[in-house]
Write a protein that holds these residues in place. Structure first.
Motif, PDB file in Angstrom:
ATOM      1  N   GLU A 196      29.107  67.548 -13.806  1.00 55.19           N
ATOM      2  CA  GLU A 196      28.013  68.130 -14.210  1.00 55.19           C
ATOM      3  C   GLU A 196      26.890  66.356 -13.937  1.00 55.19           C
ATOM      4  OE1 GLU A 196      24.915  67.938 -17.714  1.00 55.19           O
ATOM      5  OE2 GLU A 196      27.139  69.461 -16.822  1.00 55.19           O
ATOM      6  N   MET A 197      27.113  65.772 -13.201  1.00 49.91           N
ATOM      7  CA  MET A 197      26.289  64.800 -12.659  1.00 49.91           C
ATOM      8  C   MET A 197      25.573  65.200 -11.760  1.00 49.91           C
ATOM      9  SD  MET A 197      26.827  60.935 -11.790  1.00 49.91           S
ATOM     10  CE  MET A 197      25.759  59.835 -11.173  1.00 49.91           C
ATOM     11  N   LYS A 198      26.258  65.671 -10.252  1.00 52.35           N
ATOM     12  CA  LYS A 198      26.389  66.429  -9.414  1.00 52.35           C
ATOM     13  C   LYS A 198      24.638  67.213 -10.003  1.00 52.35           C
ATOM     14  CE  LYS A 198      26.890  70.021  -5.637  1.00 52.35           C
ATOM     15  NZ  LYS A 198      27.642  70.500  -5.289  1.00 52.35           N
ATOM     16  N   LEU A 199      24.935  68.290 -10.714  1.00 55.06           N
ATOM     17  CA  LEU A 199      23.697  69.805 -11.686  1.00 55.06           C
ATOM     18  C   LEU A 199      22.667  68.958 -11.650  1.00 55.06           C
ATOM     19  CD1 LEU A 199      26.965  72.133 -13.012  1.00 55.06           C
ATOM     20  CD2 LEU A 199      25.323  72.406 -10.384  1.00 55.06           C
ATOM     21  N   ARG A 200      23.388  67.763 -12.403  1.00 53.57           N
ATOM     22  CA  ARG A 200      21.763  67.162 -13.346  1.00 53.57           C
ATOM     23  C   ARG A 200      21.156  66.742 -12.397  1.00 53.57           C
ATOM     24  NH1 ARG A 200      22.924  63.988 -18.778  1.00 53.57           N
ATOM     25  NH2 ARG A 200      20.552  64.873 -18.517  1.00 53.57           N
ATOM     26  N   PHE A 201      21.684  65.461 -11.957  1.00 51.95           N
ATOM     27  CA  PHE A 201      20.651  64.923 -10.912  1.00 51.95           C
ATOM     28  C   PHE A 201      19.996  65.662  -9.485  1.00 51.95           C
ATOM     29  CE2 PHE A 201      22.754  61.821 -13.414  1.00 51.95           C
ATOM     30  CZ  PHE A 201      21.945  60.276 -13.232  1.00 51.95           C
ATOM     31  N   ARG A 251       9.300  60.545 -12.478  1.00 51.15           N
ATOM     32  CA  ARG A 251       8.963  61.280 -13.624  1.00 51.15           C
ATOM     33  C   ARG A 251       8.344  62.717 -12.917  1.00 51.15           C
ATOM     34  NH1 ARG A 251      10.751  60.297 -19.260  1.00 51.15           N
ATOM     35  NH2 ARG A 251      11.147  62.504 -20.205  1.00 51.15           N
ATOM     36  N   SER A 252       7.164  62.461 -13.041  1.00 49.88           N
ATOM     37  CA  SER A 252       5.935  64.081 -13.017  1.00 49.88           C
ATOM     38  C   SER A 252       7.003  64.875 -12.094  1.00 49.88           C
ATOM     39  CB  SER A 252       4.626  63.702 -12.913  1.00 49.88           C
ATOM     40  OG  SER A 252       4.458  62.711 -11.411  1.00 49.88           O
ATOM     41  N   LYS A 253       7.232  64.071 -10.369  1.00 54.53           N
ATOM     42  CA  LYS A 253       7.973  64.712  -9.668  1.00 54.53           C
ATOM     43  C   LYS A 253       8.977  65.236  -9.759  1.00 54.53           C
ATOM     44  CE  LYS A 253       9.495  64.459  -4.363  1.00 54.53           C
ATOM     45  NZ  LYS A 253       9.558  63.181  -3.694  1.00 54.53           N
ATOM     46  N   LYS A 254       9.969  64.342 -10.519  1.00 50.92           N
ATOM     47  CA  LYS A 254      11.489  64.964 -10.931  1.00 50.92           C
ATOM     48  C   LYS A 254      11.097  66.228 -11.696  1.00 50.92           C
ATOM     49  CE  LYS A 254      13.365  61.050  -9.196  1.00 50.92           C
ATOM     50  NZ  LYS A 254      13.272  59.416  -9.813  1.00 50.92           N
ATOM     51  N   GLU A 255      10.296  65.759 -13.065  1.00 56.07           N
ATOM     52  CA  GLU A 255      10.067  67.099 -13.488  1.00 56.07           C
ATOM     53  C   GLU A 255       9.912  68.826 -13.084  1.00 56.07           C
ATOM     54  OE1 GLU A 255       7.413  65.181 -16.933  1.00 56.07           O
ATOM     55  OE2 GLU A 255       9.369  64.365 -17.679  1.00 56.07           O
ATOM     56  N   ALA A 256       8.630  68.165 -12.282  1.00 54.00           N
ATOM     57  CA  ALA A 256       8.474  69.658 -10.773  1.00 54.00           C
ATOM     58  C   ALA A 256       9.622  70.114 -10.795  1.00 54.00           C
ATOM     59  CB  ALA A 256       7.465  69.000 -10.222  1.00 54.00           C
ATOM     60  N   LEU A 257      10.357  69.375 -10.245  1.00 49.50           N
ATOM     61  CA  LEU A 257      11.502  69.560  -9.770  1.00 49.50           C
ATOM     62  C   LEU A 257      12.286  70.400  -9.460  1.00 49.50           C
ATOM     63  CD1 LEU A 257      12.494  67.162  -6.999  1.00 49.50           C
ATOM     64  CD2 LEU A 257      11.874  69.132  -6.152  1.00 49.50           C
ATOM     65  N   HIS A 258      12.591  69.549 -11.195  1.00 49.56           N
ATOM     66  CA  HIS A 258      13.279  70.630 -12.224  1.00 49.56           C
ATOM     67  C   HIS A 258      12.776  71.955 -13.086  1.00 49.56           C
ATOM     68  CE1 HIS A 258      15.449  70.961 -16.382  1.00 49.56           C
ATOM     69  NE2 HIS A 258      16.324  70.110 -16.504  1.00 49.56           N
ATOM     70  N   GLU A 259      11.415  71.680 -13.316  1.00 52.06           N
ATOM     71  CA  GLU A 259      10.783  73.015 -13.796  1.00 52.06           C
ATOM     72  C   GLU A 259      10.985  73.995 -12.235  1.00 52.06           C
ATOM     73  OE1 GLU A 259       9.848  75.996 -15.983  1.00 52.06           O
ATOM     74  OE2 GLU A 259      10.117  74.406 -16.330  1.00 52.06           O
ATOM     75  N   TYR A 260      11.121  73.983 -10.920  1.00 50.79           N
ATOM     76  CA  TYR A 260      10.708  74.415  -9.696  1.00 50.79           C
ATOM     77  C   TYR A 260      12.579  75.083  -9.753  1.00 50.79           C
ATOM     78  CZ  TYR A 260      11.152  76.445  -5.429  1.00 50.79           C
ATOM     79  OH  TYR A 260      10.995  77.114  -3.513  1.00 50.79           O
ATOM     80  N   THR A 261      13.502  74.328 -10.221  1.00 51.89           N
ATOM     81  CA  THR A 261      14.892  74.795 -10.328  1.00 51.89           C
ATOM     82  C   THR A 261      14.928  75.608 -10.921  1.00 51.89           C
ATOM     83  OG1 THR A 261      15.978  72.973  -8.818  1.00 51.89           O
ATOM     84  CG2 THR A 261      17.165  74.075 -10.436  1.00 51.89           C
ATOM     85  N   ILE A 262      14.311  75.816 -12.590  1.00 51.32           N
ATOM     86  CA  ILE A 262      15.152  76.372 -12.914  1.00 51.32           C
ATOM     87  C   ILE A 262      14.127  77.972 -12.663  1.00 51.32           C
ATOM     88  CG2 ILE A 262      13.898  77.411 -16.192  1.00 51.32           C
ATOM     89  CD1 ILE A 262      16.119  74.664 -15.556  1.00 51.32           C
ATOM     90  N   GLN A 263      12.949  78.262 -12.827  1.00 50.37           N
ATOM     91  CA  GLN A 263      12.646  79.078 -12.164  1.00 50.37           C
ATOM     92  C   GLN A 263      13.027  79.965 -10.905  1.00 50.37           C
ATOM     93  OE1 GLN A 263       8.637  77.968 -10.856  1.00 50.37           O
ATOM     94  NE2 GLN A 263       7.407  77.302 -12.633  1.00 50.37           N
ATOM     95  N   THR A 264      13.313  78.921  -9.843  1.00 50.21           N
ATOM     96  CA  THR A 264      15.168  80.016  -9.059  1.00 50.21           C
ATOM     97  C   THR A 264      15.914  80.713  -9.273  1.00 50.21           C
ATOM     98  OG1 THR A 264      13.393  78.323  -7.870  1.00 50.21           O
ATOM     99  CG2 THR A 264      15.733  79.275  -6.315  1.00 50.21           C
ATOM    100  N   LEU A 265      16.233  80.134 -10.814  1.00 51.93           N
ATOM    101  CA  LEU A 265      17.278  79.765 -10.999  1.00 51.93           C
ATOM    102  C   LEU A 265      16.922  81.465 -12.310  1.00 51.93           C
ATOM    103  CD1 LEU A 265      19.477  76.962 -11.522  1.00 51.93           C
ATOM    104  CD2 LEU A 265      19.366  78.676 -10.094  1.00 51.93           C
ATOM    105  N   GLN A 266      16.070  81.226 -12.646  1.00 59.09           N
ATOM    106  CA  GLN A 266      15.972  82.502 -13.716  1.00 59.09           C
ATOM    107  C   GLN A 266      15.871  83.973 -13.132  1.00 59.09           C
ATOM    108  OE1 GLN A 266      14.598  81.685 -15.501  1.00 59.09           O
ATOM    109  NE2 GLN A 266      14.086  83.250 -17.427  1.00 59.09           N
ATOM    110  N   PRO A 267      15.680  84.465 -11.699  1.00 59.95           N
ATOM    111  CA  PRO A 267      15.995  86.081 -11.678  1.00 59.95           C
ATOM    112  C   PRO A 267      17.850  86.217 -12.144  1.00 59.95           C
ATOM    113  CG  PRO A 267      14.604  85.174  -9.592  1.00 59.95           C
ATOM    114  CD  PRO A 267      15.345  83.257 -10.509  1.00 59.95           C
ATOM    115  N   PHE A 268      18.751  85.291 -11.758  1.00 57.97           N
ATOM    116  CA  PHE A 268      20.030  84.930 -11.852  1.00 57.97           C
ATOM    117  C   PHE A 268      20.508  84.596 -13.088  1.00 57.97           C
ATOM    118  CE2 PHE A 268      19.092  83.208  -7.367  1.00 57.97           C
ATOM    119  CZ  PHE A 268      19.381  84.043  -6.518  1.00 57.97           C
ATOM    120  N   LEU A 269      19.907  84.571 -14.419  1.00 57.55           N
ATOM    121  CA  LEU A 269      20.077  84.262 -15.670  1.00 57.55           C
ATOM    122  C   LEU A 269      20.249  85.720 -16.001  1.00 57.55           C
ATOM    123  CD1 LEU A 269      17.804  81.211 -16.632  1.00 57.55           C
ATOM    124  CD2 LEU A 269      20.319  81.243 -15.744  1.00 57.55           C
TER     125      LEU A 269
END
Length: 188
Positions: free
Chosen positions: A53-58, A168-186
């Motif tokens: 869980e720590m790996k996935l979140r961070f 924070r803004s950079k990390k939130e952007a990375l998080h959003e990009y990760t979500i977008q990257t995974l979107q086709p697989f959800l």
């Protein structure tokens, strides 16, 4: 009422977690997460699930982190450790042989070592640069019903929140990009 007792146990764990929280230590660990180029989190069983869980979140917010839940891989991993690494061992009991021996090996290789545990023991100072104590369910009425991961996840959330505040803004952007990257697989 059965459910009320469970919630009381959760509340007691929350209160104990809050009392154990050392803000200066959280700041030190957060700075290590920022400054160390490689982070490894070791855990077995339910602690291994927290490591994952720590790996996935961070990882979603840009940290170079790896969860290691296999004892053989922990031993092999020690070969590549050096002063540029942070090694976090998670063991509720503080006595999991694989975790303790791996932290000792990491410390000998020059890695910064941190043990997250519910057990306080001065002997950890021999091979751990930090010991982060989380609440224990020992002596609680519903200690075998509440997941042993709960108090560890509380500490993980605190670390995550503090780490997120740095750039924070950079990390939130990375998080959003990760979500977008995974979107086709959800699954929709």
């Amino acid at each position: 009422n059965f459910e009320v007792s469970e919630f009381n146990t959760y509340q007691e764990l929350l209160n104990k977690s809050n009392a154990l929280l050392d803000k200066a230590q959280i700041a030190r660990i957060t700075n290590l997460l920022v400054s160390k180029p490689r982070v490894y989190v070791y855990g077995r069983g339910s602690s291994g699930l927290v490591a994952q869980e720590m790996k996935l979140r961070f990882m979603r917010i840009g940290l170079n982190i790896e969860a290691v839940t296999d004892s053989h891989i922990m031993k092999v991993n020690s070969v590549i450790l050096d002063e540029n690494c942070l090694v976090i061992g998670i063991s509720v009991s503080g006595q999991t042989d694989d975790i303790i021996s791996s932290l000792k090996a990491a410390h000998q290789r020059g890695a910064y070592t941190l043990l997250m545990t519910a057990r306080q023991d001065k002997s950890y100072q021999e091979f751990c640069d930090e010991t982060l104590i989380f609440a224990s369910m020992e002596h609680l009425e519903y200690g075998n019903i509440i997941s042993p991961q709960f108090p560890i996840l509380l500490v993980l959330d605190v670390l995550y929140a503090h780490y997120l505040q740095i750039d924070r803004s950079k990390k939130e952007a990375l998080h959003e990009y990760t979500i977008q990257t995974l979107q086709p697989f959800l699954i929709k």
